[in-house]
Design an enzyme around this catalytic site. Structure first.
Site, PDB file in Angstrom:
ATOM      1  N   HIS A 121      -2.364   3.844   2.670  1.00 43.42           N
ATOM      2  CA  HIS A 121      -2.941   4.083   1.344  1.00 43.42           C
ATOM      3  C   HIS A 121      -1.836   4.385   0.330  1.00 43.42           C
ATOM      4  CE1 HIS A 121      -6.329   5.505  -1.284  1.00 43.42           C
ATOM      5  NE2 HIS A 121      -5.312   6.106  -1.878  1.00 43.42           N
ATOM      6  N   GLU A 122      -0.946   5.304   0.666  1.00 45.61           N
ATOM      7  CA  GLU A 122       0.134   5.660  -0.258  1.00 45.61           C
ATOM      8  C   GLU A 122       1.126   4.507  -0.419  1.00 45.61           C
ATOM      9  OE1 GLU A 122       0.065   8.170  -2.087  1.00 45.61           O
ATOM     10  OE2 GLU A 122      -1.557   9.262  -1.100  1.00 45.61           O
TER      11      GLU A 122
END
Length: 655
Positions: free
Chosen positions: A458-459
């Site tokens: 996600h990051e």
């Protein structure tokens, strides 16, 4: 040596008179008087045989019967010359006019009969006298209940009137209507000057003008001008409004009255208005002078807007008196009112008009140059390492107020001390920003490997999309270390723009959706961890459509009301509302598809970045350059931290 003596004198606490000391001194004097005049100090208690032995020697000049139970024996002058009474004359409390002996005789009638018989038998010459005597302590204890009742009543009245002995004019029940303002003049100088106020150049210039008015009023009045009545400092909390007012007190060289808006509020009716009158009376007596009212919204709220819940008549009376004092009849004295608030929208219009607060001074959040100047002020007292880069720290703190920067410097010092360092290093400042913005690092937070992998991708999705888009803020640092409520965080380097174009907002929305897009590509599943991302892009899209007029379908229309009166009114039809919803959804979905396409084209680099993040937990700009190469776009400056908050129902999936 002389300097140290001077410093010791200045550090000594000042003597403060307390009226209760007078009561204590009077009580001690009464006790002392009673003690030293007591017959117990000079007289010696004797038995019946000793009494009649002394009586028969005819050395007694008189016998005083006290309260019908005690006989005080007084000797004549010749008796004290005898050897048998030398033990009396050796006493430190010896006095010829005091009784030498005391004898408890019992029944008065029998005692008087025995004295008469002895006087006839031995031809004695003493006198007899009867007196009634009461002790001062006995009288005190008799009135003690009444004294306690009066003391309790005075205590509660003083508490109700606003404080104890140190409360100033308002501390006494009869001075409850007196002003509580603190006076700063030549005797109590304020050390803060404009040199101590970093940034705020525009605000300082306007305030400096007010100081100049008071220092040389003839310069302006000679041309027919009038000195302004007041200036209102408006700004976000922590931007330095009160500090600026302190600097005015230090620079002005005129009497400066300082108080808070809540100091006018009291439980008694009419006290607020009375304190306003007294404040302006004191200021007029010392004119030219300055009155500073901090948090003026405590008494300056608009009147008549709370009719549904009932009005506060006492607060409105106080406001009415303030309006009258600022611009009513007979207000020709050189008194300038400074006030500060972060709620200018709730102030009464009558208070804001010209002639009362002639000018409003906006104290904004500092820009990058002002933040650097604020850092320079706060690091003066710190022991810094050689690697501290103030310019970089100013870039890393967009949106920080002066109070936030002061807190950051203090937090960096605490972190360095916790690590037993001799000086504060650059990394300590970076850790302080992480601590303030993200919260304390959660080292004991349990995250499964699957959840950790989801958070990493996600990051990495955010970082990849932002790196590939021209107007998106480039990444500086990414971490998957849990802090506070966040499971992951990313540092970006956005430009501090005064205006934002459509392409810039769309690129930011695309980068924000990069996290969910990465989850969809890698796992073909999405999680609840993107809640804060969705909230952000929805607000941005709604603002583009309904506020800024950046949507072609809706057109150049804004439904924003700056007066704030549209809370219960929908300024568009149901048909327009449906069109707005469709355009918002279309805009968000278009950027989501765009993010997926970008990540599909760079899937290998995305995977490499995520694996590196899983390995190191924290990666920086240099790591991205090794994977993606140099960013082809011209970077604008400063740094911002974005925190994604995991919801309770997200099952800690990430973000």
């Amino acid at each position: 040596m002389n300097d140290s003596k001077k410093n010791n004198k200045t550090n000594m606490p000042k003597f403060k008179f307390n009226f209760y000391w007078v009561y204590g001194a009077i009580f001690l004097l009464l006790i002392g008087f009673q003690f030293f005049n007591s017959s117990n100090l000079t007289s010696k208690e004797i038995t019946k045989n000793k009494f009649f032995e002394v009586l028969n020697t005819n050395d007694v000049s008189k016998i005083v019967i006290v309260n019908k139970g005690v006989a005080q024996v007084y000797l004549n002058d010749d008796a004290y010359k005898k050897d048998s009474y030398k033990d009396l004359t050796k006493s430190a409390f010896f006095n010829k006019n005091s009784p030498a002996y005391e004898y408890n005789f019992g029944d008065l009638q029998n005692f008087e009969k025995q004295l008469a018989e002895a006087k006839l038998a031995s031809d004695l010459t003493f006198d007899i006298k009867n007196i009634e005597q009461t002790s001062l302590l006995d009288q005190f204890f008799a009135f003690l209940p009444f004294i306690l009742l009066i003391a309790i009543w005075l205590f509660f009245m003083r508490r109700m009137s606003g404080g104890g002995a140190g409360a100033g004019g308002g501390g006494q029940i009869f001075n409850i209507g007196k002003s509580k303002a603190k006076l700063f003049d030549n005797d109590t100088k304020v050390k803060t000057t404009f040199k101590d106020v970093a940034g705020l150049e525009g605000a300082k210039e306007e305030v400096q003008e007010i100081v100049d008015f008071l220092k040389s009023p003839e310069k302006y009045t000679s041309l027919g001008g009038k000195i302004p009545k007041g200036a209102l400092l408006v700004g976000s909390p922590g931007t330095g409004k009160t500090l600026l007012a302190k600097a005015v007190a230090g620079e002005a060289g005129v009497p400066f009255f300082s108080l808070s808006g809540s100091d006018f509020v009291e439980m008694f009716v009419g006290v607020g208005a009375s304190r306003v009158r007294d404040l302006f009376k004191q200021a007029a007596q010392k004119s030219p002078s300055i009155i500073f009212i901090d948090e003026i919204d405590a008494i300056g709220r608009a009147r008549g807007k709370n009719s549904m819940t009932g009005g506060n008549d006492e607060r409105e009376n106080t406001l009415n008196q303030l309006l009258t004092e600022m611009d009513g009849f007979g207000t020709d004295t050189n008194v300038i009112v400074l006030a500060a608030t972060n709620r200018a929208d709730v102030l009464d219009k009558a208070l804001m008009r010209a002639g009362r607060f002639d000018r409003q001074i906006f104290v904004d959040l500092p820009d990058i140059n002002e933040r650097q100047a604020i850092f320079e002020v706060h690091i003066k007292s710190l022991k810094l390492g050689d690697d501290v880069n103030i310019e970089f720290l100013a870039q890393q703190t967009p949106g920080f107020s002066g109070a936030d920067i002061a807190n950051m410097c203090n937090e960096a010092a605490l972190i360095a001390a916790r690590k037993n360092k001799k000086s504060i290093e650059h990394q300590d400042f970076l850790d302080a920003v992480d601590r303030i913005v993200g919260g304390l690092e959660k080292k004991n937070k349990v995250i499964t490997p699957k959840e950790k992998k989801t958070i990493a991708y996600h990051e990495a999705g955010h970082a990849t999309v932002s790196w590939m888009l021209e107007h998106a803020a480039p990444l500086v640092k990414v971490t998957i270390v849990p802090r506070g409520q966040s499971l992951g965080a990313a540092w970006y380097l956005p430009a501090e723009r005064m205006i934002v174009q459509t392409e810039q907002m769309l690129d930011e929305m695309c980068a924000t959706l990069g996290g969910r897009a990465a989850e969809k590509i890698i796992f073909n599943k999405i999680s609840t961890g993107a809640l804060s991302d969705l909230e952000k892009v929805t607000k941005q899209a709604r603002a583009m459509v309904t506020v800024y007029g950046l949507n072609e379908e809706v057109g150049n229309i804004t439904y924003y009301d700056s007066s704030g009166n549209d809370a219960f009114v929908k300024p568009y039809s149901e048909e327009t509302a449906s069109k707005i919803d469709k355009e918002i959804s279309k805009m968000i979905e278009a950027q989501y598809i765009r993010a997926i396409e970008l990540l599909e084209n760079n899937k290998e680099k995305l995977t490499t970045l995520a694996e590196l993040l899983l390995e190191k937990e924290v990666i920086f700009k240099d790591d991205l350059e090794k994977i993606f190469g140099k960013r082809p776009f011209i970077e604008e400056a400063p740094v911002k931290k974005e925190i994604k908050i995991a919801t309770e129902d997200s099952e800690k999936k990430e973000d």
